[in-house]
Design an enzyme around this catalytic site. Structure first.
Site, mmCIF file in Angstrom:
data_model
loop_
_atom_site.group_PDB
_atom_site.id
_atom_site.type_symbol
_atom_site.label_atom_id
_atom_site.label_comp_id
_atom_site.label_asym_id
_atom_site.label_seq_id
_atom_site.Cartn_x
_atom_site.Cartn_y
_atom_site.Cartn_z
ATOM 1 N NE ARG A 6 -3.034 0.041 2.885
ATOM 2 C CZ ARG A 6 -3.358 0.710 4.140
ATOM 3 N NH1 ARG A 6 -2.646 -0.407 5.171
ATOM 4 N NH2 ARG A 6 -3.670 1.600 4.351
ATOM 5 C CE LYS A 76 -2.831 -3.056 13.538
ATOM 6 N NZ LYS A 76 -3.935 -2.332 15.162
ATOM 7 C CG ASP A 77 -4.142 -4.044 8.553
ATOM 8 O OD1 ASP A 77 -4.700 -3.594 9.087
ATOM 9 O OD2 ASP A 77 -3.594 -3.215 7.265
ATOM 10 N NE ARG A 128 -7.792 -5.031 18.844
ATOM 11 C CZ ARG A 128 -7.085 -3.957 19.225
ATOM 12 N NH1 ARG A 128 -6.881 -3.780 20.707
ATOM 13 N NH2 ARG A 128 -6.254 -2.533 18.726
ATOM 14 N NE ARG A 129 -6.444 -0.062 18.544
ATOM 15 C CZ ARG A 129 -5.831 0.422 17.778
ATOM 16 N NH1 ARG A 129 -6.342 1.772 17.042
ATOM 17 N NH2 ARG A 129 -4.229 -0.094 17.106
ATOM 18 N NE ARG A 146 -11.182 3.795 7.716
ATOM 19 C CZ ARG A 146 -11.021 3.589 6.736
ATOM 20 N NH1 ARG A 146 -13.024 3.281 6.099
ATOM 21 N NH2 ARG A 146 -10.427 3.116 5.797
ATOM 22 N N GLY A 147 -8.509 7.430 8.393
ATOM 23 C CA GLY A 147 -7.318 7.995 7.410
ATOM 24 C C GLY A 147 -6.087 6.884 8.185
ATOM 25 N NE ARG A 152 -5.711 6.220 12.108
ATOM 26 C CZ ARG A 152 -5.295 4.605 11.997
ATOM 27 N NH1 ARG A 152 -5.880 4.140 12.529
ATOM 28 N NH2 ARG A 152 -4.190 3.572 12.085
ATOM 29 C CB CYS A 241 -10.049 -6.163 10.428
ATOM 30 S SG CYS A 241 -8.826 -7.010 9.116
#
Length: 294
Positions: A6, A76-77, A128-129, A146-147, A152, A241
């Protein structure tokens, strides 16, 4: 070799890190930047995006098509199931696994949980958070953001939000100066991170045997063992996710595997916590899942 990645600063840091490792092995490489669904759609929370793997699918498509030789992802993604024809060739060292709370300096309140007052706004799009924040400090008001990491972070820097929550690994890898903020670092045993947090994954084609052999020296065995437990729990819970599930596994000095897990049915539901320690990984994930579901 052509490395698919990415285009965010953090993704490029990760790709350049792998590129440097390959160079040490005498392998030249170049980067190919690929936009994913998660990059293109910035106005929706993760739970609103279609399917799983919205930061990985387009890169995997290029890998399957043979346009790139390997892909570098945040573990984790990644969905727990590999697409047909692809495999994980190596996992990196594990960076700081914690989630950090970054607070605007005028908004920190000593003596309160996480140094945040009741009614304080905290930015995160992770269910989750949100679930764990609500459990540990019911007075907080989570706000979807987002971002990329700097975008962020800016929400708290400017005072638009009182605080934001971000993974320590990304902040440390980008060497972001946090001296103007109040930083709270919950223990990963209390605020349980995402499965695979802090780890980079190198993915390639299953049939690319020569490339897999070349990538094998980059694999961190202990990280592989621990994240395998975490991701097996995620897989057995049938989550992606957006599932409010934290799982953290570490190997102690005696060689035992210790696991902490926190799960909620949704971001507003009560959090169920499990802590287990075994001398073997065999059956460990299954026992964690049984307790989470029990």
């Amino acid at each position: 070799m052509i490395i698919g990645t990415r285009g965010s600063k953090l993704a490029l840091w990760q790709a350049h890190f792998v590129q440097a490792q390959l160079k040490e092995l005498g392998i030249d490489s170049e980067l190919k930047i690929i936009k994913t669904q998660g990059d293109k759609i910035q106005h929706l929370g993760f739970d609103k995006l279609e399917g799983k793997g919205f930061f990985t699918k387009e890169i995997e498509d290029h890998l399957l098509a043979g346009d790139i030789d390997l892909a570098v992802h945040s573990l984790k993604d990644m969905p727990t199931e590999q697409p047909e024809g692809l495999t994980l060739a190596a996992l990196s060292y594990r960076a700081n696994v914690r989630d950090l709370i970054l607070i605007h300096k005028d908004k920190a309140v000593e003596g309160k949980p996480f140094k945040l007052a009741d009614g304080a706004t905290i930015g995160t799009s992770s269910n989750r958070r949100k679930a764990q924040l609500r459990e540990l400090h019911p007075g907080l008001v989570p706000v979807d953001i987002r971002g990329n990491v700097p975008t962020r972070l800016e929400k708290a820097r400017t005072g638009e939000l009182d605080a934001v929550m971000l993974a320590a690994a990304g902040l440390e890898r980008l060497e972001i100066d946090l001296s103007d903020m109040v930083v709270v670092e919950p223990s990963p045993r209390e605020f349980v991170p995402a499965p695979g947090q802090g780890v980079m994954a190198i993915q390639t084609r299953k049939d690319a045997i020569a490339i897999r052999k070349q990538l094998a020296p980059l694999h961190n065995l202990e990280v592989g063992e621990c994240t395998n437990v975490e991701r097996t729990v995620l897989n057995m819970m049938e989550g992606g996710c957006s599932m409010p599930l934290g799982v953290y596994c570490e190997k102690d000095q005696l060689g035992n595997y210790r696991v902490w897990a926190a799960f909620a049915e949704n971001e507003h539901a009560p959090v169920k916590r499990v802590q287990l320690s075994l001398s073997t990984r065999a059956g460990l994930a299954e026992r964690v899942v049984a307790e989470l579901k029990g």
